[in-house]
Each structure stands twice: as C-alpha cells, then as structure tokens.
Motif scaffolding. Structure first.
Motif, mmCIF file in Angstrom:
data_model
loop_
_atom_site.group_PDB
_atom_site.id
_atom_site.type_symbol
_atom_site.label_atom_id
_atom_site.label_comp_id
_atom_site.label_asym_id
_atom_site.label_seq_id
_atom_site.Cartn_x
_atom_site.Cartn_y
_atom_site.Cartn_z
ATOM 1 N N GLU A 12 0.827 -1.196 0.000
ATOM 2 C CA GLU A 12 0.000 0.000 0.000
ATOM 3 C C GLU A 12 0.870 1.257 0.000
ATOM 4 O O GLU A 12 1.936 1.289 0.616
ATOM 5 C CB GLU A 12 -0.912 0.006 1.225
ATOM 6 C CG GLU A 12 -1.951 -1.105 1.221
ATOM 7 C CD GLU A 12 -2.954 -0.954 0.095
ATOM 8 O OE1 GLU A 12 -3.214 0.189 -0.319
ATOM 9 O OE2 GLU A 12 -3.473 -1.981 -0.372
ATOM 10 N N TYR A 128 -0.995 -8.615 3.964
ATOM 11 C CA TYR A 128 -1.550 -8.231 2.670
ATOM 12 C C TYR A 128 -2.318 -9.387 2.037
ATOM 13 O O TYR A 128 -2.659 -9.346 0.862
ATOM 14 C CB TYR A 128 -0.428 -7.732 1.755
ATOM 15 C CG TYR A 128 0.181 -6.468 2.307
ATOM 16 C CD1 TYR A 128 -0.422 -5.238 2.090
ATOM 17 C CD2 TYR A 128 1.314 -6.521 3.103
ATOM 18 C CE1 TYR A 128 0.099 -4.086 2.635
ATOM 19 C CE2 TYR A 128 1.843 -5.374 3.654
ATOM 20 C CZ TYR A 128 1.234 -4.156 3.414
ATOM 21 O OH TYR A 128 1.745 -3.015 3.970
ATOM 22 N N PRO A 130 -5.769 -11.633 3.187
ATOM 23 C CA PRO A 130 -6.822 -11.678 4.211
ATOM 24 C C PRO A 130 -6.598 -12.822 5.204
ATOM 25 O O PRO A 130 -6.266 -13.944 4.814
ATOM 26 C CB PRO A 130 -8.093 -11.885 3.388
ATOM 27 C CG PRO A 130 -7.771 -11.324 2.040
ATOM 28 C CD PRO A 130 -6.321 -11.645 1.816
ATOM 29 N N ASP A 204 -7.983 -7.505 6.740
ATOM 30 C CA ASP A 204 -8.700 -7.801 5.496
ATOM 31 C C ASP A 204 -7.781 -7.890 4.287
ATOM 32 O O ASP A 204 -8.241 -8.033 3.150
ATOM 33 C CB ASP A 204 -9.780 -6.747 5.243
ATOM 34 C CG ASP A 204 -9.217 -5.325 5.211
ATOM 35 O OD1 ASP A 204 -7.973 -5.169 5.264
ATOM 36 O OD2 ASP A 204 -10.013 -4.363 5.150
ATOM 37 N N GLY A 205 -6.475 -7.771 4.504
ATOM 38 C CA GLY A 205 -5.516 -7.868 3.409
ATOM 39 C C GLY A 205 -5.134 -6.536 2.801
ATOM 40 O O GLY A 205 -4.262 -6.471 1.936
ATOM 41 N N LEU A 206 -5.772 -5.456 3.244
ATOM 42 C CA LEU A 206 -5.469 -4.125 2.712
ATOM 43 C C LEU A 206 -4.573 -3.316 3.643
ATOM 44 O O LEU A 206 -4.132 -2.221 3.287
ATOM 45 C CB LEU A 206 -6.772 -3.357 2.446
ATOM 46 C CG LEU A 206 -7.700 -3.980 1.401
ATOM 47 C CD1 LEU A 206 -8.987 -3.168 1.290
ATOM 48 C CD2 LEU A 206 -7.002 -4.072 0.049
ATOM 49 N N GLY A 209 -4.147 0.522 4.010
ATOM 50 C CA GLY A 209 -4.985 1.039 2.936
ATOM 51 C C GLY A 209 -6.437 0.650 3.086
ATOM 52 O O GLY A 209 -7.281 1.049 2.276
ATOM 53 N N SER A 210 -6.750 -0.097 4.122
ATOM 54 C CA SER A 210 -8.123 -0.535 4.348
ATOM 55 C C SER A 210 -9.006 0.639 4.754
ATOM 56 O O SER A 210 -8.569 1.546 5.471
ATOM 57 C CB SER A 210 -8.155 -1.598 5.451
ATOM 58 O OG SER A 210 -9.485 -1.882 5.837
#
Length: 368
Positions: A12, A128, A130, A204-206, A209-210
């Motif tokens: 991210e 990065y 989930p 959530d894997g972001l 950047g989530s």
C-alpha cells in the motif's frame, strides 16, 4: 514499519511512504554513527549503527527475495532490537546494575521464536493476504512475538534516556546535552507505541490502505514520522538543532586549545588529536577533577590530557570511551597526582572513576 520487520515488502502507498521515511532516517543515522564508531573505536556506537543499518538490510533483502522465500527474509527480520539492547547496555549501564540480562534474554528468545514461526506460519504484519477467522489466533501470536521484542528494546532505551534527562539536573552541562536525552527518550517511546498499534490494523488484506484502518493510521503515521525525524536529529545533531535544544542560549564554545593545554608540554600538544566534541569531554572531566582538587580548571584539564597521552599514546584522545577513561584515571592520573604531591590521590581518583561510571552516557552524548 512492522511489515519489513516481518520480511514482507509493503504494497500500500501509505506503507511504502512510512517505510521509506523510516529507512531513510535509519540509514543516514546508521552511516553517520558507523563513521563515528570507527573513528572513536566505540563499541556502543557500533551497536547503535548496526541496529539502524540492519533495518536497511531488511528492506534490501525484501527487494531481492520474493515473498515466498521466507528463510532469507526471516534471517534479516527485526535484528535491530537485539543490537539496540546491546547499545543501551554499553551506553548507559556498563559496569552498572541493570536489567540487561533479563531484557537481552527475553529479546533473544522472542527473536528465536519469531524466526521459527515465520518459517512455519509465514505471516506478515500487517498482512496483505486476508486472515481467515481460523488463522486469527496464530496471526495475533505472530504479532505478540514481533511487537514484544521491538517494544521491549525501544522502551528500555527510551526509559534510559528519559531517566538520564532527569538525572542531568544535578550536572553542570549545557541545555542541549540534557535535552538531547529528552528527544531520544521521546523518539524511542513513540516507536514502541507505534509497534503496538499494529494490533488494530485490519486483517482484510489491505493493511493501512483498508477503509477500516483510520484509527491505525491516526496512531501509526504520525508516531513513525515523529520517531524518524527526532531520531535522525538526535543522533546527527546538526548545529541549528543543537541551538534549538539549547533553549535559546548561545552554545558554549568548545574549550580553547590554549586553555586545555595550559601547563602541558609542547611534545604532548603536538601529538594530541582533538575535535570540539572530544574536547568537550575533557572539559567536563577536567572541571569535575578541578572541583575535587580546588585547582585551576585549565591546569587540571591539561593534567588529565597528559594522563591520557601517557596511558594511551597519541591516539588516546580520539578514542575516548568509558573503559579507557577509567584506565587513565586509575593509573596515569593517579600517578601524576601523587608526583605533584596531591594528598589523598587514591581517594580522589576513585571518586572521579565513580562519577565517570555514573555519567557514562553523558560522555558519549557530548562526543557524537
């Protein structure tokens, strides 16, 4: 900030920015301190430089090796915590009672567990990929292992620096020296806080950047940026920052060679290697000794310089560290005091040696 410690390159933009800032800060500081460590032959600075440069090496390994090559990444991950503990010991607690054995043993064990679980589980922090509900337990175990070693190492250095900041009230030092401890303590306390904040980064894997990472960003971004800036300034100490820390007062000029070399032979003068920073150390120690002898500070500083030259040779002044200062004090200085008929020379040098051990970090702070 934690991602590269775990051996995964962040994806991210926010992570890239944070890691870029911190890597730049640590690399610049690490190179500067490595040069100072080499010139001063100072093991404490060598450990601090290694801590910072190991951060850069982790990033480099992450660039060279893809994410599925866990082993080389696990070797490079988070080694700076161990080096930082060694620096704190040698800079603040050499020959002093401390919790070094507890801290070092704990950090080494955590690092070993971290290395093992990275190779077995392969988690990154932040993740990065989930994290499924069934994986959450192991993921948070990974976070505990990683952040604990960082929080312990950085908190111990932060505590040591803040403790010295308070203790320096009793010492006759310029404000910038005392405030330098405050900056270091604050910087490393901030890093410890930032590392613990990764527990609230979404899984959530972001990562940062989530859309759910607002609170994590609010805590992590400013603390990491502040740590990077304060750490860089504290260790490199540019002139304008020194003036700022001096609370608006003009910095006292480094003692003149003429003052230091008062009553020192021309031969010693010619062979002495001096820098403003190291002359400040001699100025401080000479002032301490002068108060114990009730003698002229200039002459006593020159006497201490003669003792260094006699004990360590022409490079002695340029390689000042606690062990060598204690050696000089207990041997050559004591002999010189006895030669000039100072009563109670042994008690005086013993008292000075205790002062040197007590204020060992101060000598380092004034010489870098």
């Amino acid at each position: 900030m934690i991602a590269e410690a775990c051996g995964y390159m962040p994806l991210e933009p926010m992570d890239i920015t944070i890691n870029g800032i911190m890597t730049a800060s640590m690399t610049i500081s690490g190179v500067y301190l490595a040069l100072r460590a080499w010139k001063m032959k100072n093991i404490a600075l060598a450990f601090l430089s290694a801590a910072m440069l190991s951060f850069f090496s982790t990033i480099l390994v992450n660039i060279v090796f893809p994410p599925d090559m866990i082993f080389p990444r696990s070797v490079a991950a988070a080694n700076y915590a161990i080096f930082l503990v060694l620096f704190t010991k040698h800079a603040f607690y050499k020959d002093k009672k401390s919790i070094f054995k507890i801290v070092s043993t704990t950090v080494v064990i955590l690092r070993a567990v971290h290395f093992t679980e990275m190779n077995l589980l392969g988690f990154a922090a932040p993740s990065y990929i989930p994290i499924t509900p069934s994986q959450l337990g192991w993921y948070y175990f990974h976070l505990v292992v990683l952040t604990s070693q960082l929080a312990i190492a950085f908190s111990w250095l932060g505590f040591a620096a803040l403790n010295e900041h308070v203790a320096m009230k009793a010492e006759t030092v310029e404000p910038w020296v005392r405030n330098r401890y405050l900056v270091i303590g604050t910087a490393y306390a901030l890093f410890a806080i930032a590392s613990l904040a990764y527990f609230i980064v979404p899984t959530d894997g972001l990562a940062l950047g989530s859309p759910d990472a607002f609170l994590a960003n609010v805590i992590i971004v400013p603390t990491v940026v502040a740590h990077s800036a304060l750490s860089l300034l504290a260790w490199t100490m540019p002139g304008w920052f020194k003036r700022l820390l001096n609370a608006g007062k003009p910095s006292r000029a480094a003692p003149e060679r003429q003052e230091i070399f008062e009553a020192v032979s021309k031969d010693v003068q010619d062979r002495a290697i001096t820098t403003p920073e190291l002359m400040n150390v001699i100025d401080y120690i000479g002032g301490k000794l002068a108060s114990k002898l009730n003698k002229s500070p200039g002459a006593v500083k020159g006497l201490f310089l003669m003792a260094i030259d006699k004990e360590l040779g022409e490079l002695g002044l340029y390689t000042v560290n606690l062990s060598k200062l204690i050696l000089v004090t207990n041997n050559s200085l004591k002999n010189l005091l006895m030669d000039i008929g100072i009563d109670g020379a042994e008690a005086i040098v013993a008292d000075l040696a205790r002062d040197l051990v007590k204020n060992q970090s101060l000598l380092l702070m004034m010489s870098i």
